[in-house]
Design a protein around this motif. Sequence first.
Motif, PDB file in Angstrom:
ATOM      1  N   GLY A  84       0.784  -1.220   0.000  1.00  0.00           N
ATOM      2  CA  GLY A  84       0.000   0.000   0.000  1.00  0.00           C
ATOM      3  C   GLY A  84       0.818   1.273   0.000  1.00  0.00           C
ATOM      4  N   ARG A  85       2.106   1.179   0.342  1.00  0.00           N
ATOM      5  CA  ARG A  85       2.963   2.364   0.386  1.00  0.00           C
ATOM      6  C   ARG A  85       3.842   2.500  -0.854  1.00  0.00           C
ATOM      7  NH1 ARG A  85       3.477   0.437   5.776  1.00  0.00           N
ATOM      8  NH2 ARG A  85       2.810   1.959   7.352  1.00  0.00           N
ATOM      9  N   MET A  99      -1.614 -16.460 -14.427  1.00  0.00           N
ATOM     10  CA  MET A  99      -2.692 -15.532 -14.074  1.00  0.00           C
ATOM     11  C   MET A  99      -2.985 -14.607 -15.239  1.00  0.00           C
ATOM     12  SD  MET A  99      -2.044 -14.321 -10.150  1.00  0.00           S
ATOM     13  CE  MET A  99      -2.078 -15.481  -8.776  1.00  0.00           C
ATOM     14  N   THR A 100      -4.242 -14.233 -15.383  1.00  0.00           N
ATOM     15  CA  THR A 100      -4.626 -13.254 -16.394  1.00  0.00           C
ATOM     16  C   THR A 100      -4.113 -11.863 -16.010  1.00  0.00           C
ATOM     17  OG1 THR A 100      -6.695 -12.692 -15.285  1.00  0.00           O
ATOM     18  CG2 THR A 100      -6.740 -14.540 -16.855  1.00  0.00           C
ATOM     19  N   ALA A 101      -4.230 -10.935 -16.944  1.00  0.00           N
ATOM     20  CA  ALA A 101      -3.832  -9.558 -16.655  1.00  0.00           C
ATOM     21  C   ALA A 101      -4.591  -9.033 -15.436  1.00  0.00           C
ATOM     22  CB  ALA A 101      -4.107  -8.673 -17.866  1.00  0.00           C
ATOM     23  N   LEU A 102      -5.895  -9.295 -15.390  1.00  0.00           N
ATOM     24  CA  LEU A 102      -6.702  -8.828 -14.257  1.00  0.00           C
ATOM     25  C   LEU A 102      -6.214  -9.446 -12.952  1.00  0.00           C
ATOM     26  CD1 LEU A 102      -9.184  -7.225 -13.275  1.00  0.00           C
ATOM     27  CD2 LEU A 102     -10.550  -9.288 -13.692  1.00  0.00           C
ATOM     28  N   GLU A 103      -5.943 -10.746 -12.963  1.00  0.00           N
ATOM     29  CA  GLU A 103      -5.489 -11.416 -11.745  1.00  0.00           C
ATOM     30  C   GLU A 103      -4.111 -10.939 -11.314  1.00  0.00           C
ATOM     31  OE1 GLU A 103      -7.868 -15.657 -12.391  1.00  0.00           O
ATOM     32  OE2 GLU A 103      -5.874 -15.340 -13.272  1.00  0.00           O
ATOM     33  N   ASN A 104      -3.231 -10.663 -12.264  1.00  0.00           N
ATOM     34  CA  ASN A 104      -1.898 -10.166 -11.926  1.00  0.00           C
ATOM     35  C   ASN A 104      -1.956  -8.838 -11.185  1.00  0.00           C
ATOM     36  OD1 ASN A 104       0.857 -11.413 -12.773  1.00  0.00           O
ATOM     37  ND2 ASN A 104      -0.558 -12.049 -14.404  1.00  0.00           N
ATOM     38  N   VAL A 105      -2.947  -8.027 -11.481  1.00  0.00           N
ATOM     39  CA  VAL A 105      -3.095  -6.737 -10.802  1.00  0.00           C
ATOM     40  C   VAL A 105      -3.901  -6.884  -9.509  1.00  0.00           C
ATOM     41  CG1 VAL A 105      -3.983  -4.379 -11.018  1.00  0.00           C
ATOM     42  CG2 VAL A 105      -2.924  -5.498 -12.984  1.00  0.00           C
ATOM     43  N   ALA A 106      -4.938  -7.705  -9.546  1.00  0.00           N
ATOM     44  CA  ALA A 106      -5.860  -7.787  -8.406  1.00  0.00           C
ATOM     45  C   ALA A 106      -5.358  -8.644  -7.259  1.00  0.00           C
ATOM     46  CB  ALA A 106      -7.218  -8.306  -8.876  1.00  0.00           C
ATOM     47  N   VAL A 107      -4.750  -9.776  -7.565  1.00  0.00           N
ATOM     48  CA  VAL A 107      -4.401 -10.738  -6.512  1.00  0.00           C
ATOM     49  C   VAL A 107      -3.413 -10.163  -5.491  1.00  0.00           C
ATOM     50  CG1 VAL A 107      -3.278 -12.952  -6.052  1.00  0.00           C
ATOM     51  CG2 VAL A 107      -5.030 -12.782  -7.827  1.00  0.00           C
ATOM     52  N   PRO A 108      -2.360  -9.424  -5.910  1.00  0.00           N
ATOM     53  CA  PRO A 108      -1.500  -8.818  -4.882  1.00  0.00           C
ATOM     54  C   PRO A 108      -2.260  -7.882  -3.947  1.00  0.00           C
ATOM     55  CG  PRO A 108      -0.401  -8.764  -7.003  1.00  0.00           C
ATOM     56  CD  PRO A 108      -1.811  -9.193  -7.269  1.00  0.00           C
ATOM     57  N   MET A 109      -3.231  -7.140  -4.465  1.00  0.00           N
ATOM     58  CA  MET A 109      -4.037  -6.281  -3.601  1.00  0.00           C
ATOM     59  C   MET A 109      -4.923  -7.113  -2.685  1.00  0.00           C
ATOM     60  SD  MET A 109      -5.156  -2.944  -5.840  1.00  0.00           S
ATOM     61  CE  MET A 109      -5.889  -3.826  -7.218  1.00  0.00           C
ATOM     62  N   GLU A 110      -5.480  -8.196  -3.220  1.00  0.00           N
ATOM     63  CA  GLU A 110      -6.327  -9.077  -2.418  1.00  0.00           C
ATOM     64  C   GLU A 110      -5.531  -9.658  -1.251  1.00  0.00           C
ATOM     65  OE1 GLU A 110      -9.678 -12.379  -3.495  1.00  0.00           O
ATOM     66  OE2 GLU A 110      -7.708 -12.667  -4.387  1.00  0.00           O
ATOM     67  N   ALA A 112      -2.969  -8.395   0.131  1.00  0.00           N
ATOM     68  CA  ALA A 112      -2.601  -7.311   1.043  1.00  0.00           C
ATOM     69  C   ALA A 112      -3.792  -6.789   1.842  1.00  0.00           C
ATOM     70  CB  ALA A 112      -1.953  -6.165   0.270  1.00  0.00           C
ATOM     71  N   GLY A 113      -4.991  -7.321   1.567  1.00  0.00           N
ATOM     72  CA  GLY A 113      -6.169  -6.897   2.310  1.00  0.00           C
ATOM     73  C   GLY A 113      -6.759  -5.588   1.842  1.00  0.00           C
ATOM     74  N   ILE A 114      -6.446  -5.177   0.611  1.00  0.00           N
ATOM     75  CA  ILE A 114      -6.979  -3.933   0.062  1.00  0.00           C
ATOM     76  C   ILE A 114      -8.400  -4.177  -0.444  1.00  0.00           C
ATOM     77  CG2 ILE A 114      -6.695  -2.227  -1.791  1.00  0.00           C
ATOM     78  CD1 ILE A 114      -3.672  -2.674  -1.536  1.00  0.00           C
ATOM     79  N   ALA A 115      -9.293  -3.263  -0.143  1.00  0.00           N
ATOM     80  CA  ALA A 115     -10.709  -3.431  -0.482  1.00  0.00           C
ATOM     81  C   ALA A 115     -10.939  -3.394  -1.998  1.00  0.00           C
ATOM     82  CB  ALA A 115     -11.532  -2.345   0.198  1.00  0.00           C
ATOM     83  N   VAL A 155       0.501   0.795  -9.611  1.00  0.00           N
ATOM     84  CA  VAL A 155      -0.235   2.025  -9.314  1.00  0.00           C
ATOM     85  C   VAL A 155      -1.595   1.762  -8.669  1.00  0.00           C
ATOM     86  CG1 VAL A 155      -1.273   4.084 -10.373  1.00  0.00           C
ATOM     87  CG2 VAL A 155       0.971   3.293 -11.141  1.00  0.00           C
ATOM     88  N   ALA A 156      -2.207   0.621  -8.946  1.00  0.00           N
ATOM     89  CA  ALA A 156      -3.570   0.356  -8.479  1.00  0.00           C
ATOM     90  C   ALA A 156      -3.768   0.524  -6.973  1.00  0.00           C
ATOM     91  CB  ALA A 156      -4.018  -1.034  -8.921  1.00  0.00           C
ATOM     92  N   PRO A 157      -2.814   0.137  -6.120  1.00  0.00           N
ATOM     93  CA  PRO A 157      -3.025   0.330  -4.675  1.00  0.00           C
ATOM     94  C   PRO A 157      -2.871   1.781  -4.202  1.00  0.00           C
ATOM     95  CG  PRO A 157      -1.477  -1.464  -5.118  1.00  0.00           C
ATOM     96  CD  PRO A 157      -1.639  -0.701  -6.385  1.00  0.00           C
ATOM     97  N   ALA A 158      -2.626   2.721  -5.144  1.00  0.00           N
ATOM     98  CA  ALA A 158      -2.424   4.143  -4.816  1.00  0.00           C
ATOM     99  C   ALA A 158      -1.265   4.325  -3.827  1.00  0.00           C
ATOM    100  CB  ALA A 158      -3.704   4.765  -4.268  1.00  0.00           C
TER     101      ALA A 158
END
Length: 224
Positions: A84-85, A99-110, A112-115, A155-158
């Motif tokens: 997140g930082r 993993m698909t493109a979507l999963e490659n971006v989403a799963v690390p956030m998932e 990390a507990g990001i909503a 960038v997705a986790p801001a």
Amino acid sequence: MVIRARAVTLSLGSRAAPTDILKGIDLDIAAGSSVAILGPSGSGKSSLMAILSGLERATGGGVEVAGVDFTTLDEDGLSRARRGRIGIVLQAFHLLPTMTALENVAVPMELAGIADPFTRAEAELAAVGLGHRLTHYPAQLSGGEQQRVAIARAVAPAPAILFADEPTGNLDEATSAGIVELLFERRRAADATLVMITHDPALAERCDRIIRMRDGVIVEDCAA
């Protein structure tokens, strides 16, 4: 200052025959700025980025990043501190091939507990021009598209800080130009501090500040 480094050293090898990679780095980086670290191969620039991003522990000195004292943390602690930082874009895309493109971006956030990780991932992939490639695997994407996925993932986790190490190193000249524009655009959208490692003076001049390294020390620090 979002980054403070004091007397940072990095030595590899044995105690009897150490190799000094970084030799007492002092560095402050202001929040919201863009900084290029420029230098020849072996100058220590990628090692410095690894320490500032929490991928490597310094041998000596102090490092504070986004309000966290990295000096006191072990590898697990550094991993948690990055979440997140810090976002990282590397020369090698480091996408998971299963993993698909979507999963490659989403799963690390998932993890990390990001909503709302999949919603955020889909929005960021659309922002980098890959809204139509969500279900494609890395092998089905061009090099430029894979780096776009890597930028979206960073960038997705801001994050407060975005690190980029030779982000166009594996791309041809035409593709590189588009990736550079995208990197700077998404950095502005996230209002993130950018620290970029490069050997390209023209790319370095896109940043607010240029730091030149040689033989493990900073030899020049000036506005671009």
